[in-house]
Write an enzyme that holds these catalytic residues in place. Structure first.
Site, PDB file in Angstrom:
ATOM      1  CB  CYS A 225      -0.935   0.000   1.205  1.00 49.79           C
ATOM      2  SG  CYS A 225      -2.103  -1.379   1.231  1.00 49.79           S
ATOM      3  CG  HIS A 304      12.323  -1.830   3.065  1.00 50.70           C
ATOM      4  ND1 HIS A 304      12.119  -3.048   3.673  1.00 50.70           N
ATOM      5  CD2 HIS A 304      11.871  -1.970   1.789  1.00 50.70           C
ATOM      6  CE1 HIS A 304      11.576  -3.888   2.811  1.00 50.70           C
ATOM      7  NE2 HIS A 304      11.405  -3.258   1.668  1.00 50.70           N
ATOM      8  CG  HIS A 392      -2.545   3.400   3.982  1.00 50.39           C
ATOM      9  ND1 HIS A 392      -3.283   3.327   2.813  1.00 50.39           N
ATOM     10  CD2 HIS A 392      -2.426   2.122   4.438  1.00 50.39           C
ATOM     11  CE1 HIS A 392      -3.591   2.063   2.579  1.00 50.39           C
ATOM     12  NE2 HIS A 392      -3.092   1.317   3.545  1.00 50.39           N
ATOM     13  CG  HIS A 421     -18.001   6.076   6.063  1.00 51.32           C
ATOM     14  ND1 HIS A 421     -18.901   6.631   5.160  1.00 51.32           N
ATOM     15  CD2 HIS A 421     -18.754   5.432   6.998  1.00 51.32           C
ATOM     16  CE1 HIS A 421     -20.129   6.344   5.537  1.00 51.32           C
ATOM     17  NE2 HIS A 421     -20.070   5.624   6.645  1.00 51.32           N
ATOM     18  CG  ASN A 425      -6.837  -0.465   2.426  1.00 49.05           C
ATOM     19  OD1 ASN A 425      -6.237   0.219   1.599  1.00 49.05           O
ATOM     20  ND2 ASN A 425      -6.203  -1.271   3.249  1.00 49.05           N
TER      21      ASN A 425
END
Length: 497
Positions: A225, A304, A392, A421, A425
């Protein structure tokens, strides 16, 4: 499935991440040093006046060697300065895909399909219902047509059709907004984590719009994502070395081939949260775009944590015992996300926080390390550095924990909650739906600073900081055009189904 809460941001911050943030400042030290010196010289020259400057010039005695050395020094310093100065990267505009109403999946429809698909697994159906009740999703989120069939038909053709639908509509709208012609696109970056066909999605876009044969194209997959900001980072680096160029980024996640039809609870979670969506972004380094661009890119920091085994396996694509492929979400996901977040914002802090906040934070951090580990940690006030936050929309728990750890108000996380909402996602494109929400509410003013924070498998946490280039008028179209007046809405802790 209970998840460990996200640890408090400043409970275990490591000095090496603070050091990394200051390294970014040191790398631009020459620019910071030369700019005030040049400003002081210019002010002094303006104060002296032309006659006084001429008298000073006439009083100086030069020989040829001095003139040549001085000229060489000035040219050398100017060359070093302009070569070390990074190009300004603009976000000209962006577009978000708006799914048709025929793709909507109300709670009743989702649960009816779950009962039919998992008719012999009542406990799995009940588990999905409990997740959906607490997810923070609304009744208007959308799934692609192939998932509406009973049973779903996740074929390659159906996945390609979804990709064409979401990507082409977003790009068509972007070309219309910006007036950019396909032949003027110099760089193309497409990111989609779980669907990577051959030819690639970037090749599909090139074929559709007949882009130039010398275009620099990239297709990023498997990066989760947070891949949208990875694409922004790649575009920034390319625009630094290719002058007068246009870059197009497409961020999406194709749901069709990744709808899990098995019985493992950890792999059923994504079915409840992920929904269809896409965003197309136009970035540029052309000076002619400085007046019309919406934003300028200020900073981008990537973290990372893949060297740690728990982080690497916390979001993992695998087969279950019955051979069904799905994404396994670990119960430690929130704790791992918290560690990645701490490393990321500790690095970005020195770049964005006021000096007063940096001093308080460093004093607290060093005091805890040297004198007393039980000292209460000082949490920097990031509200002094940013006017808007785009977190996110990975799930309700993610937004709740970041709001708590960063001490944000309800309005600061409103865009993230309302995006979750209304659209669910949407993976890497969710940040752009959130930015569109802020614009649709008429809140974006010139000079405002926006912080985008994304999480992704691996495990990664990426941040981008944008500065608004001009006051943005409330858009008349876009993904929120037909519903923005209804938002924000109250989202209960539990929606009884």
């Amino acid at each position: 499935m209970p998840q460990a809460p996200m640890p408090e941001f400043s409970s275990s911050v490591k000095l090496k991440y603070v050091k990394l943030g200051y390294q970014y400042l040191v790398n631009h030290f020459l620019s910071f040093l030369l700019i005030p010196i040049m400003a002081i010289v210019a002010v002094e020259l303006l104060r002296m006046g032309p006659e006084e400057i001429l008298n000073v010039w006439n009083s100086l005695q030069f020989d040829l060697v001095q003139v040549l050395c001085s000229s060489f020094f000035v040219i050398f310093i100017s060359t070093v300065y302009f070569m070390s100065k990074p190009r300004t990267i603009y976000l000209v505009d962006y577009s978000c895909y708006k799914p048709p109403v025929t793709c909507r999946v109300p709670f009743a429809t989702f649960m009816e399909h779950s009962r039919l698909i998992l008719k012999d697994k009542p406990k799995s159906v009940e588990f999905q219902m409990r997740i959906l009740e607490r997810s923070g999703l609304g009744e208007e989120t959308c799934l692609p047509p192939a998932i509406h069939y009973i049973p779903p038909t996740p074929t390659m053709d159906a996945a390609r059709s979804e990709a064409q639908m979401v990507i082409f509509e977003a790009m068509d709208d972007l070309f219309k907004k910006t007036g950019l012609k396909p032949k003027d696109v110099d760089i193309l970056i497409v990111n989609c984590s779980l669907f990577s066909p051959t030819p690639s999605l970037s090749a599909m876009v090139i074929n559709k719009y007949k882009l130039r044969s010398n275009i620099k194209s990239f297709n990023l997959s498997g990066m989760g994502c947070s891949a949208g900001l990875i694409s922004v980072d790649l575009a920034r680096d390319l625009l630094q070395v290719h002058p007068n160029s246009n870059a197009i980024i497409v961020s999406t996640e194709i749901i069709t081939p990744n709808y899990y039809q098995g019985n493992e609870r950890a792999m059923l979670l994504p079915n409840c949260l992920f929904r269809m969506g896409a965003a197309a972004i136009h970035m540029s380094n052309r000076r002619s775009d400085r007046w019309r661009a919406k934003y300028k890119l200020s900073h981008l920091v990537r973290t990372h944590r893949g060297a740690d085994d728990k982080s690497f396996y916390c979001v993992y694509e695998q087969e279950d015992k019955e051979g069904h492929v799905g994404i396994n979400l670990s119960k430690d996901l929130m704790a791992i996300a918290g560690e990645a977040l701490k490393a990321n914002i500790t690095t970005i802090g020195p770049l964005v926080l006021p000096a007063s906040e940096q001093l308080l934070f460093l004093t607290s951090l060093i005091g805890r390390k040297i004198f007393n580990p039980k000292w209460k940690p000082y949490i920097p006030d990031f509200k002094l550095a940013f006017e808007h936050f785009c977190i996110h929309a990975g799930g309700r728990a993610v937004i709740d924990e970041l709001q708590k750890n960063l001490q944000l108000s309800g309005e600061h996380v409103e865009a993230s909650r309302m995006t979750l909402h209304r659209f669910g996602n949407t993976s890497s494109s969710s940040l752009w739906y959130e930015l569109s929400y802020i614009e649709s509410k008429g809140r974006m003013r010139r000079g405002d600073r926006v912080w985008q924070i994304a999480f992704g498998s691996g495990f990664k946490c990426n941040s981008a900081v944008w500065k608004c280039n001009r006051t943005i008028k409330t858009p008349k179209d876009g993904p929120w055009s037909d519903c923005i007046d209804r938002y924000p809405v109250f989202i209960p802790e539990v929606v009884k189904l």
